[in-house]
Design a protein around this motif. Structure first.
Motif, PDB file in Angstrom:
ATOM      1  N   PHE A  58      -8.867  -7.609 -14.264  1.00 52.34           N
ATOM      2  CA  PHE A  58      -7.677  -8.306 -13.792  1.00 52.34           C
ATOM      3  C   PHE A  58      -8.148  -9.684 -13.358  1.00 52.34           C
ATOM      4  N   GLY A  59      -7.941 -10.687 -14.229  1.00 56.43           N
ATOM      5  CA  GLY A  59      -8.572 -11.978 -13.982  1.00 56.43           C
ATOM      6  C   GLY A  59     -10.071 -11.834 -14.117  1.00 56.43           C
ATOM      7  N   ASP A  60     -10.799 -12.217 -13.085  1.00 58.96           N
ATOM      8  CA  ASP A  60     -12.254 -12.105 -13.097  1.00 58.96           C
ATOM      9  C   ASP A  60     -12.741 -10.849 -12.383  1.00 58.96           C
ATOM     10  N   THR A  61     -11.832  -9.978 -11.970  1.00 55.53           N
ATOM     11  CA  THR A  61     -12.183  -8.813 -11.168  1.00 55.53           C
ATOM     12  C   THR A  61     -12.011  -7.533 -11.973  1.00 55.53           C
ATOM     13  N   VAL A  62     -12.995  -6.652 -11.906  1.00 53.46           N
ATOM     14  CA  VAL A  62     -12.894  -5.340 -12.531  1.00 53.46           C
ATOM     15  C   VAL A  62     -12.194  -4.400 -11.556  1.00 53.46           C
ATOM     16  N   LEU A  63     -11.163  -3.701 -12.030  1.00 55.52           N
ATOM     17  CA  LEU A  63     -10.427  -2.760 -11.200  1.00 55.52           C
ATOM     18  C   LEU A  63     -10.821  -1.337 -11.550  1.00 55.52           C
ATOM     19  N   GLY A  64     -10.917  -0.504 -10.512  1.00 55.87           N
ATOM     20  CA  GLY A  64     -11.278   0.882 -10.702  1.00 55.87           C
ATOM     21  C   GLY A  64     -10.145   1.696 -11.304  1.00 55.87           C
ATOM     22  N   THR A  66      -8.070   4.948 -11.060  1.00 54.78           N
ATOM     23  CA  THR A  66      -7.730   5.892 -10.001  1.00 54.78           C
ATOM     24  C   THR A  66      -6.434   6.611 -10.345  1.00 54.78           C
ATOM     25  N   ASP A  67      -6.063   7.569  -9.486  1.00 53.20           N
ATOM     26  CA  ASP A  67      -4.797   8.263  -9.700  1.00 53.20           C
ATOM     27  C   ASP A  67      -3.612   7.361  -9.424  1.00 53.20           C
ATOM     28  N   ARG A  68      -3.816   6.227  -8.762  1.00 54.91           N
ATOM     29  CA  ARG A  68      -2.724   5.295  -8.490  1.00 54.91           C
ATOM     30  C   ARG A  68      -2.730   4.086  -9.419  1.00 54.91           C
ATOM     31  N   LEU A  69      -3.746   3.945 -10.251  1.00 52.79           N
ATOM     32  CA  LEU A  69      -3.797   2.849 -11.218  1.00 52.79           C
ATOM     33  C   LEU A  69      -4.553   3.323 -12.452  1.00 52.79           C
ATOM     34  N   ALA A  70      -3.803   3.675 -13.478  1.00 51.10           N
ATOM     35  CA  ALA A  70      -4.388   4.152 -14.727  1.00 51.10           C
ATOM     36  C   ALA A  70      -3.420   3.817 -15.851  1.00 51.10           C
ATOM     37  N   PRO A  71      -3.923   3.595 -17.057  1.00 47.40           N
ATOM     38  CA  PRO A  71      -3.022   3.299 -18.172  1.00 47.40           C
ATOM     39  C   PRO A  71      -2.320   4.557 -18.658  1.00 47.40           C
ATOM     40  N   ILE A 114      -6.092  -6.421 -17.949  1.00 45.74           N
ATOM     41  CA  ILE A 114      -4.912  -6.063 -17.163  1.00 45.74           C
ATOM     42  C   ILE A 114      -4.107  -7.316 -16.850  1.00 45.74           C
ATOM     43  N   ASP A 115      -2.853  -7.301 -17.264  1.00 44.76           N
ATOM     44  CA  ASP A 115      -1.945  -8.408 -16.968  1.00 44.76           C
ATOM     45  C   ASP A 115      -0.655  -7.823 -16.412  1.00 44.76           C
ATOM     46  N   GLY A 116      -0.789  -7.093 -15.327  1.00 40.90           N
ATOM     47  CA  GLY A 116       0.350  -6.400 -14.756  1.00 40.90           C
ATOM     48  C   GLY A 116       0.580  -5.084 -15.463  1.00 40.90           C
ATOM     49  N   ILE A 117       1.527  -4.313 -14.957  1.00 41.71           N
ATOM     50  CA  ILE A 117       1.829  -2.995 -15.499  1.00 41.71           C
ATOM     51  C   ILE A 117       3.212  -3.062 -16.156  1.00 41.71           C
ATOM     52  N   VAL A 118       3.272  -2.732 -17.429  1.00 42.88           N
ATOM     53  CA  VAL A 118       4.533  -2.826 -18.161  1.00 42.88           C
ATOM     54  C   VAL A 118       5.486  -1.720 -17.699  1.00 42.88           C
ATOM     55  N   GLU A 119       6.761  -1.906 -17.989  1.00 39.88           N
ATOM     56  CA  GLU A 119       7.772  -0.926 -17.603  1.00 39.88           C
ATOM     57  C   GLU A 119       7.509   0.411 -18.289  1.00 39.88           C
ATOM     58  N   LEU A 120       7.659   1.504 -17.555  1.00 39.46           N
ATOM     59  CA  LEU A 120       7.424   2.831 -18.103  1.00 39.46           C
ATOM     60  C   LEU A 120       8.444   3.114 -19.204  1.00 39.46           C
ATOM     61  N   PRO A 121       8.009   3.634 -20.338  1.00 34.80           N
ATOM     62  CA  PRO A 121       8.907   3.745 -21.498  1.00 34.80           C
ATOM     63  C   PRO A 121      10.035   4.754 -21.332  1.00 34.80           C
ATOM     64  N   TRP A 122       9.906   5.691 -20.387  1.00 35.79           N
ATOM     65  CA  TRP A 122      10.945   6.712 -20.245  1.00 35.79           C
ATOM     66  C   TRP A 122      12.074   6.297 -19.296  1.00 35.79           C
ATOM     67  N   LEU A 245      -4.600   1.416   2.024  1.00 40.21           N
ATOM     68  CA  LEU A 245      -5.889   0.873   1.592  1.00 40.21           C
ATOM     69  C   LEU A 245      -6.397  -0.130   2.613  1.00 40.21           C
ATOM     70  N   PRO A 246      -7.601   0.064   3.174  1.00 41.19           N
ATOM     71  CA  PRO A 246      -8.172  -0.973   4.033  1.00 41.19           C
ATOM     72  C   PRO A 246      -8.311  -2.291   3.269  1.00 41.19           C
ATOM     73  N   VAL A 247      -8.078  -3.390   3.946  1.00 46.94           N
ATOM     74  CA  VAL A 247      -8.072  -4.701   3.296  1.00 46.94           C
ATOM     75  C   VAL A 247      -9.430  -5.375   3.511  1.00 46.94           C
ATOM     76  N   PHE A 248     -10.216  -5.468   2.440  1.00 47.03           N
ATOM     77  CA  PHE A 248     -11.512  -6.164   2.478  1.00 47.03           C
ATOM     78  C   PHE A 248     -11.846  -6.582   1.058  1.00 47.03           C
ATOM     79  N   ALA A 249     -12.705  -7.568   0.918  1.00 51.16           N
ATOM     80  CA  ALA A 249     -13.074  -8.081  -0.401  1.00 51.16           C
ATOM     81  C   ALA A 249     -13.714  -6.983  -1.236  1.00 51.16           C
ATOM     82  N   GLY A 250     -13.205  -6.791  -2.445  1.00 48.45           N
ATOM     83  CA  GLY A 250     -13.768  -5.778  -3.338  1.00 48.45           C
ATOM     84  C   GLY A 250     -13.205  -4.389  -3.141  1.00 48.45           C
ATOM     85  N   ASN A 251     -12.029  -4.278  -2.510  1.00 50.99           N
ATOM     86  CA  ASN A 251     -11.512  -2.942  -2.177  1.00 50.99           C
ATOM     87  C   ASN A 251     -10.876  -2.208  -3.344  1.00 50.99           C
ATOM     88  N   ARG A 252     -10.867  -2.815  -4.554  1.00 57.25           N
ATOM     89  CA  ARG A 252     -10.335  -2.115  -5.722  1.00 57.25           C
ATOM     90  C   ARG A 252     -11.383  -2.013  -6.839  1.00 57.25           C
TER      91      ARG A 252
END
Length: 621
Positions: A58-64, A66-71, A114-122, A245-252
Motif C-alpha cells: 500500500f504505497g511504500d508500505t507492506v501490509l499484513g 489478516t482476518d480483517r484485511l485479505a483479498p 493495494i489501492d483501496g478495497i473494491v466494493e464486494l460483488p454480492w 489496534l494500538p497506534v504506532f509506526a508499523g502497526n500493520r
C-alpha cells in the motif's frame, strides 16, 4: 506438507486446532502455488499456516494478511469469496482478486498492489431464497446463542446468522470469571439447544444490508456464495465487539496481529503468527494468551505492558512460568528485522525515546474492545462517546442489542442480556442484568488504547480493517486510494484519542460514516444537475477569495464528475495542492470553480477522475 506456522496436534490448551480433522489432509492452489491443509481449515487459515502473511504493498508500505484485511478469491466455477469464510477443500484452484506485481520469488507474500478495497460483488445481487422468522439473531456468541434459546423456548421461530465458521464468539479468549462455568462448557450447552424445530442456523454468513424487517445475508454453502433474504418480525443484534489496534509506526506490517485473532487462529486451526513472539498488551488477558502460546511451544520473548506494576492473577502466573515482563512500556515502532521477522522498539510510558529493542517473528498487540455497532447504525441507531468507547444511544422499534455490542463485559451478563432483550422484544418484562467483574484491588483495569509518539518510518494506521486510514504526520503526504472506504468505528475512536475529533462529535461522525453494503436494491440515484454555491461553508475560501467559473473539456465525449479535483498540469495529485473543483457535469466536460491564481497564464489543467488523471483545457467560447 509445508505448514511452518502450524502447531502440533497435541499442543497444550487445544492449540492444535479444535476445528481440524488431521486424518484428512488436503491441498489446493492459490494464484498457482500449492497450499496444504486439513479438513476444517478455511482458505485463510491454510494460507497463514503455510507462512504467507503479507497481503501486498500500500504505497511504500507492506501490509499484513489478516482476518480483517485479505483479498477475495475466485475459482473457475464460482464468484469471488472472502478467504476467512471460504472453507478449504481438496483440489480447489483459486485466484485472488486484485492487481498483483509479478515476481519469481513470491515467498511469504501474495504480492498485491493495494489501492483501496473494491466494493464486494454480492452487495447488488438479488436473493436466491427468502427465510421468514419471528426473530432474526445476528451473532453466534454467547449472547446470541442465549437469545436464540430463549426465543425458541417461548415458541418463536428463529434464524441465527454468524459470519464465522463456528459458534461461541470470543468468550473463550477471556475465560471464566470467578466460579462461573468455562466458556467451552457454556457454549457447547447453548449450541446443543439450537437443534429444535423452528430454529435455523446460518454460519459462514455475513449480514450486509438491513432495512426495516428485511435483511440480506451473504452465505457460503459448498464453496459457493449466495445471497439469502431474511424477513423477521424482530431483530436482535448480538454483533459482539472488535479489538482496537494500538497506534504506532508499523502497526500493520506482516507479523503484527491482534491478540484475539492470534487466539482464534491457534485454538480453531493450530496456526500461530510466528515461532517466536512479543506480546504487547494493555489488559490482563494478553498475559493469559502469552502463557498459553508459551505452553503450546511459542517462544515468548517479552510481555510488554504500558501499565506500571499491573496486578492480576494472570501476571502472577506469567511470572511463575518464567516469562519476561516489561511494565510501563508501550510499542513505539516496528519494522523488518535484518534477517527475519520483526524488530520492535518500545518506549517508557510518557516518553518518545526507545528504551527497549526486541526481535521476534511476530508482534501480538492488544487494545481495548469497541462494541461493533455497524449494523445498529445501519438500522438507524445512534451512538455517543463514553468511557473511551462509542456506545449505542437511543432505541429502534423491534430491534434490540445484546452482549458486548450493548456494552456488557462478563460472560454471565452477556448471556443474561440476550435473554432479557428477547423478553423485551416480545412484550414481556425485561429481566435485570448484573455485570460483575473482578474488582480493581485484585485486577488492574485495562489501559486505554496505546498511542505512540509520531516517529519516522512506516505509517501508523488508526484501525486494522479495510479503511486504511493513516495517522496524520507532520510533513507527510496523504496516502490516497482509488477506492474510498468509510472510516471504521475504530478509526473514529482513534481520531478522538488523537484529538482529531471532539468527543462530543464522535457519535455524529460515526453515524455519518456510512456502512458496508448498501440499499437492498440497486440504486439509480445521480446528483441533481446544478452549480454549487461558493457560499457553502466547505467551499468558502477553499480556492481563494475570488474564484472563477470556467468550463473544462478534454474531447467530445468525456464528462467530468461533480466533485473531481482540478490541478495545475505540473502539480502532483495532492488534495492540498488542488487549484479547483468540478462544480457540475457537462456534456462534454464539466463546469469548474478555479482560483484566480490557478488561471493565471494557463488554460491547461489535470482533472483527477476515478479512472485516473485526465488532461483538460478551458473550452473556447
Amino acid at each position: 506438507m509445508s505448514q511452518p506456522r502450524r502447531l502440533a496436534a497435541d499442543a497444550a490448551h487445544e492449540f492444535g486446532g479444535i476445528a481440524l480433522d488431521r486424518s484428512k489432509p488436503l491441498s489446493f492452489r492459490l494464484d498457482g502455488r500449492r497450499i496444504d491443509g486439513f479438513a476444517g481449515d478455511t482458505v485463510l487459515s491454510a494460507v497463514l499456516a503455510a507462512g504467507i502473511d503479507a497481503y501486498g504493498r500500500f504505497g511504500d508500505t507492506v501490509l499484513g494478511l489478516t482476518d480483517r484485511l485479505a483479498p477475495l478469491a475466485a475459482s473457475k466455477r464460482g464468484g469471488p469469496l472472502p478467504l476467512d469464510r471460504h472453507p478449504a477443500s481438496d483440489g480447489l484452484d483459486l485466484a485472488t482478486v486484485g492487481h498483483r506485481s509479478f515476481s519469481f520469488r513470491r515467498g511469504t507474500a501474495l504480492g498485491h498492489v493495494i489501492d483501496g478495497i473494491v466494493e464486494l460483488p454480492w452487495l447488488r445481487l438479488k436473493p436466491e431464497t427468502t427465510l421468514t422468522a419471528d426473530l432474526l439473531v445476528v451473532g453466534g456468541g454467547v449472547a446470541g446463542l442465549a437469545a436464540a434459546d430463549a426465543a425458541a423456548k417461548a415458541g418463536h421461530s428463529v434464524v441465527l446468522v454468524e459470519r464465522r465458521p463456528w459458534l461461541g464468539g470470543d468468550a473463550r479468549y477471556f475465560g471464566p470469571v470467578g466460579d462461573e462455568a468455562s466458556p467451552e462448557t457454556v457454549s457447547t450447552d447453548l449450541i446443543a439447544r439450537l437443534g429444535v424445530p423452528g430454529t435455523t442456523v446460518l454460519t459462514h454468513a455475513e449480514l450486509f444490508a438491513l432495512h426495516g424487517a428485511t435483511a440480506h445475508v451473504h452465505r457460503i454453502v459448498d464453496g459457493r456464495g449466495m445471497v439469502v433474504a431474511v424477513s423477521a418480525d424482530r431483530i436482535l443484534l448480538a454483533t459482539g465487539s472488535v479489538q482496537r489496534l494500538p497506534v504506532f509506526a508499523g502497526n500493520r506490517l506482516p507479523g503484527v496481529t491482534s491478540a484475539i485473532s492470534a487466539y482464534h487462529l491457534a485454538k480453531r486451526y493450530g496456526v500461530i503468527p510466528g515461532r517466536s513472539a512479543i506480546v504487547a498488551t494493555q489488559s490482563n488477558y494478553g498475559y493469559r494468551l502469552a502463557m498459553r502460546l508459551h505452553d503450546a511451544g511459542v517462544d515468548i520473548r517479552r510481555i510488554v505492558d504500558p501499565r506500571v506494576n499491573p496486578q492480576s492473577r494472570f501476571v502472577d502466573f506469567a511470572k511463575a512460568s518464567g516469562l519476561k515482563l516489561a511494565g510501563g512500556q508501550l510499542p513505539l515502532a516496528a519494522g523488518p528485522a535484518r534477517r527475519h521477522g520483526l524488530a520492535a522498539s518500545f518506549a517508557n510510558t510518557g516518553t518518545a525515546l526507545s528504551a527497549l529493542d526486541l526481535e521476534a517473528e511476530a508482534l501480538i498487540v492488544s487494545g481495548p474492545f469497541q462494541p461493533d455497532l455497524t449494523l445498529w447504525m445501519l438500522a438507524g441507531g445512534g451512538t455517543h462517546w463514553s468511557g473511551g468507547k462509542l456506545l449505542a444511544r437511543g432505541g429502534i422499534e423491534r430491534i434490540a442489542l445484546a452482549g458486548s455490542a450493548a456494552g456488557y463485559r462478563s460472560m454471565s451478563a452477556c448471556i443474561a442480556s440476550g435473554r432479557s432483550a428477547v423478553a423485551e422484544l416480545f412484550g414481556r418484562p425485561r429481566e435485570p442484568v448484573e455485570d460483575s467483574e473482578i474488582g480493581a484491588p485484585y485486577e488492574t483495569p485495562e489501559a486505554e488504547t496505546t498511542i505512540a509518539p509520531v516517529v519516522a518510518g512506516a505509517p501508523a494506521f488508526l484501525d486494522a480493517g479495510a479503511s486504511l486510514l493513516v495517522r496524520p504526520a507532520p510533513g507527510a503526504r496523504p496516502m490516497l486510494t482509488r477506492h474510498a472506504q468509510a472510516p471504521s468505528l475504530g478509526d473514529v475512536a482513534a481520531s478522538v484519542e488523537l484529538g482529531l475529533t471532539l468527543p462530543t462529535d464522535a457519535g455524529a461522525v460515526a453515524e455519518e460514516r456510512g456502512a458496508p453494503g448498501g440499499d437492498l436494491a440497486a440504486s439509480d440515484w445521480k446528483p441533481a444537475p446544478g452549480t454549487l454555491s461558493t457560499s457553502l461553508p466547505w467551499l468558502a475560501g477553499r480556492f481563494g477569495d475570488d474564484p472563477q467559473t470556467v468550463r473544462l473539456v478534454v474531447d467530445s465525449t468525456r464528462v467530468f464528475a461533480r466533485g473531481a479535483l482540478v490541478y495545475a498540469n505540473t502539480s502532483p495529485a495532492d488534495p492540498l495542492l488542488a487549484t479547483g473543483v468540478i462544480e457540475s457535469e457537462g456534456a462534454p466536460g464539466g463546469t469548474a470553480l478555479i482560483s484566480r491564481a490557478g488561471l493565471a497564464g494557463t488554460d491547461r489543467f489535470i482533472v483527477e477522475t476515478l479512472d485516473g488523471p485526465s488532461p483538460a483545457r478551458i473550452a473556447p467560447n
